[in-house]
Write an enzyme that holds these catalytic residues in place. Structure first.
Site, PDB file in Angstrom:
ATOM      1  N   THR A   1       1.088   4.453  -3.086  1.00 33.41           N
ATOM      2  CA  THR A   1       1.335   5.712  -2.871  1.00 33.41           C
ATOM      3  C   THR A   1       2.489   6.560  -3.630  1.00 33.41           C
ATOM      4  O   THR A   1       2.444   7.374  -4.335  1.00 33.41           O
ATOM      5  CB  THR A   1       1.267   6.297  -1.419  1.00 33.41           C
ATOM      6  OG1 THR A   1       2.545   5.980  -0.884  1.00 33.41           O
ATOM      7  CG2 THR A   1       0.086   5.583  -0.479  1.00 33.41           C
TER       8      THR A   1
ATOM      9  N   ALA B   1       0.897  -1.207   0.012  1.00 39.32           N
ATOM     10  CA  ALA B   1       0.036  -0.051   0.090  1.00 39.32           C
ATOM     11  C   ALA B   1       0.892   1.303  -0.090  1.00 39.32           C
ATOM     12  O   ALA B   1       0.675   2.161  -0.705  1.00 39.32           O
ATOM     13  CB  ALA B   1      -0.888   0.016   1.277  1.00 39.32           C
ATOM     14  N   TYR B   2       1.899   1.247   0.869  1.00 39.82           N
ATOM     15  CA  TYR B   2       2.804   2.462   0.756  1.00 39.82           C
ATOM     16  C   TYR B   2       3.465   2.424  -0.580  1.00 39.82           C
ATOM     17  O   TYR B   2       3.492   3.770  -0.964  1.00 39.82           O
ATOM     18  CB  TYR B   2       3.838   2.000   1.836  1.00 39.82           C
ATOM     19  CG  TYR B   2       4.910   3.000   1.773  1.00 39.82           C
ATOM     20  CD1 TYR B   2       5.058   4.238   2.579  1.00 39.82           C
ATOM     21  CD2 TYR B   2       6.326   2.539   1.095  1.00 39.82           C
ATOM     22  CE1 TYR B   2       5.955   5.295   2.236  1.00 39.82           C
ATOM     23  CE2 TYR B   2       7.565   3.628   1.037  1.00 39.82           C
ATOM     24  CZ  TYR B   2       7.343   4.872   1.666  1.00 39.82           C
ATOM     25  OH  TYR B   2       8.524   5.639   1.506  1.00 39.82           O
ATOM     26  N   CYS B   3       3.717   1.379  -1.265  1.00 45.02           N
ATOM     27  CA  CYS B   3       4.355   1.473  -2.666  1.00 45.02           C
ATOM     28  C   CYS B   3       3.382   2.032  -3.642  1.00 45.02           C
ATOM     29  O   CYS B   3       3.907   2.690  -4.443  1.00 45.02           O
ATOM     30  CB  CYS B   3       4.958   0.080  -3.189  1.00 45.02           C
ATOM     31  SG  CYS B   3       6.308  -0.420  -2.215  1.00 45.02           S
TER      32      CYS B   3
END
Length: 212
Positions: free
Chosen positions: A152, A148-150
């Site tokens: 963004t 999920a971070y990636c």
């Protein structure tokens, strides 16, 4: 540019943002450092020159964004550069990560970046300045447990590419910086948050490990 450069840095309390603020301050820039806690601002000012100014700045709050831009305009320093650094990380298997946490991460890492850029552009256009987005190598290659971070950071890559072309007629440069792994507090916070959520996750999620 006959006057010292002026830069606004979001997420300047710790990590890359703090290091960037202090580096540019040492090089003679007028630094506007966005922080969310007065205590963080005090620590930053303690290590900087009298030029560095801290501003309360929450990139998820439009009123906070507009207040920071108004303060810079009223201060008369202009704005030659914007460094969009503010970001958070929520780690865990995509199967189990709460959607509210994913939305919160996009609010800070992506929508906050877009809102901040929109607000700063009138000042940047006046100086033919530069916009710098702090992305990540994760924006090119996603890894397990930080998917999920990636996501963004992938979104930041797309925004940077589009803005680069949209703003080129005005001579405004848009740069996406893609650091690799950097030891900053953002990962400590993410690790601690993940550990706090661990007991509530299904057993099969607790043993998940990155294989990338």
């Amino acid at each position: 540019m006959n006057r010292p450069g002026s830069v606004l840095i979001t997420g300047a309390s710790t990590g890359i943002g703090r290091a960037t603020a202090l580096h540019l301050d040492q090089r003679g820039w007028n630094v506007h450092a966005g922080v969310r806690k007065e205590s963080d601002g005090e620590l930053l000012r303690k290590d900087a020159s009298d030029r560095l100014r801290t501003l309360y700045l929450d990139v998820t709050d439009q009123g906070s964004i507009e207040g920071a831009i108004s303060a810079i305009r009223e201060g008369g320093s202009g704005l030659d550069a914007l460094v969009n650094n503010a970001g958070i990380s929520v780690n865990g298997p995509l199967e189990f990560i709460q959607l509210s946490e994913v939305r919160r991460m996009f609010d800070v890492n992506f929508f906050g970046l877009v809102a901040m850029t929109q607000a700063a552009l009138p000042l940047i256009r006046e100086t033919t300045g530069r916009i710098v987005h702090i992305g990540s190598m994760g924006g090119r290659h996603a890894l397990p447990l930080i998917g999920a971070y990636c996501a963004t950071k992938h979104a930041i890559e797309a925004i940077g590419e589009a803005q680069r072309r949209e703003l080129s007629p005005w001579g405004i440069e848009v740069v996406v910086v893609e650091p690799g792994s950097v030891a900053t507090p953002v990962w400590d916070k993410a690790r601690d948050a993940a550990a706090a959520r661990q007991p509530s996750r299904p057993t099969r999620a607790r043993g998940a490990r990155s294989t990338g």
